[in-house]
Design a protein around this motif. Structure first.
Motif, PDB file in Angstrom:
ATOM      1  N   HIS A 159      -2.846  -3.258   4.991  1.00  0.00           N
ATOM      2  CA  HIS A 159      -2.835  -2.998   3.546  1.00  0.00           C
ATOM      3  C   HIS A 159      -1.496  -2.441   3.072  1.00  0.00           C
ATOM      4  N   CYS A 171      -9.838  -5.369   0.015  1.00  0.00           N
ATOM      5  CA  CYS A 171      -9.982  -3.918  -0.203  1.00  0.00           C
ATOM      6  C   CYS A 171     -10.013  -3.573  -1.683  1.00  0.00           C
ATOM      7  N   CYS A 176      -1.651  -6.932  -0.727  1.00  0.00           N
ATOM      8  CA  CYS A 176      -1.664  -6.434   0.654  1.00  0.00           C
ATOM      9  C   CYS A 176      -1.281  -7.557   1.628  1.00  0.00           C
TER      10      CYS A 176
END
Ligand SMILES: [Zn+2]
Length: 319
Positions: A159, A171, A176
């Motif tokens: 991430h 997420c 990311c």
């Protein structure tokens, strides 16, 4: 002897391991139902097959280690999206099957720990791991200790932001590394190109439109055959490993950066070479430092081996 079990979203891998870290036997099974009781019953079934292969009973086992795709504390899996688990008391539930000492750890941390003790990162003090599969798992060992951070969530290298305001990640954030370089991300891009834009590719012949499934080895074959679309999509996503790896190399000056996971196992040495190329221009201390990027030496075994090491160290592995 120790049992090390890797519990993933789709498969379970159990190993019987000696005190020296030698693998005596292994068993792999698919995960069918993902509720905790079914998964742990299946993990124990898998372990029993591995024990039988080694000609052993459960009395021969000193301790057992379990790896889960989740942040872990006090024997509890805090959140495992791949299994849909939240605050699951894994150790307590597993104790119904194995009554000896049981230890629980995060899969990526344990995989990197195994590489550090027995594999590609032996002899180094600071090492990083990127594991490319369904997602991009990350872990950091700094001066001989696994890095947890203030909230236990340090080392989430998947991430790292590589494109500000870029593609949406699982997420919830944008841009990311995982949204570009995971197998899931590459396949999504390929399917879009093949089935929506109808771009030509050798992959069009090997994929059934009903399931739209492409496995890692098919992907690598098309890549090696220099299929232009496969090259464009894979390189386009994976080249973002360059700035991500360079950033963490610039920050921690690791002795090794270990690349592992299903995608890396399938692509092998040619991918390591490319990733070094993509990283080189951004390294502060000089392009030759890209040589610290290496392939996992333990492959599929790294995570369950790490779990067995956790059991051997009675839960105190690299703390
Ligand atoms: Zn993300």
């Amino acid at each position: 002897l120790y049992l090390g079990v890797d519990i993933g979203g789709t498969k379970i891998l159990a190993l019987v391991v000696s005190a020296q870290g030698k693998v005596l036997s292994r068993c792999k099974k698919k995960v069918k139902e993902t509720d905790p009781e079914s998964v742990l019953a299946r993990a124990w079934q898998c372990s029993r097959v591995a024990l039988r292969e080694a000609g052993l009973g459960k009395k021969a086992i000193t301790a057992m280690g379990l790896a889960v795709p989740s942040a872990v504390s006090d024997g509890i899996a805090r959140f495992a999206p791949a299994l849909g688990w939240r605050n699951t008391p894994v150790v307590e539930l597993a104790q119904q099957h194995f009554t000896g000492p049981l230890f629980l750890g995060n899969d990526v941390n344990l995989g990197l720990a195994a590489e550090y003790v027995l594999g590609a990162a032996r002899g180094c003090q600071t090492v990083l791991g990127f594991f490319l599969g369904t997602g991009v798992g990350g872990a950091v060992i700094h001066q001989g200790c696994l890095l947890h951070g203030e909230d236990g969530l340090a080392g989430e290298l998947g991430h790292l932001i590589v494109v500000p305001d870029g593609r949406r990640c699982g997420c919830g954030n944008r841009g990311c590394l995982e949204a570009y370089a995971s197998k899931t991300a590459l396949l999504a891009r390929l399917k879009e190109a093949l089935f929506e834009q109808r771009l030509p590719s050798v992959l069009a012949r090997s994929i059934k439109p009903e399931t739209q499934m492409i496995n890692s080895s098919q992907l690598f074959e098309a890549y090696q055959a220099k299929d232009p679309l496969t090259r464009e999509v894979c390189d386009g996503g994976l080249r973002l490993m360059g700035p991500a790896l360079a950033s963490v190399i610039n920050m921690l000056s690791p002795g090794r950066v270990v690349l592992g996971g299903g995608l890396v196992d399938a692509f092998g040495a040619p991918l390591i070479k490319r990733v070094r190329q993509w990283t080189r221009p951004y390294i502060f201390s000089g392009p030759e430092r890209a040589q610290v990027i290496v392939q996992s030496a333990l492959g599929d075994d790294s995570v369950p081996l790490g779990a067995a090491l956790l059991a051997r160290e009675a839960g105190k592995l690299l703390v």
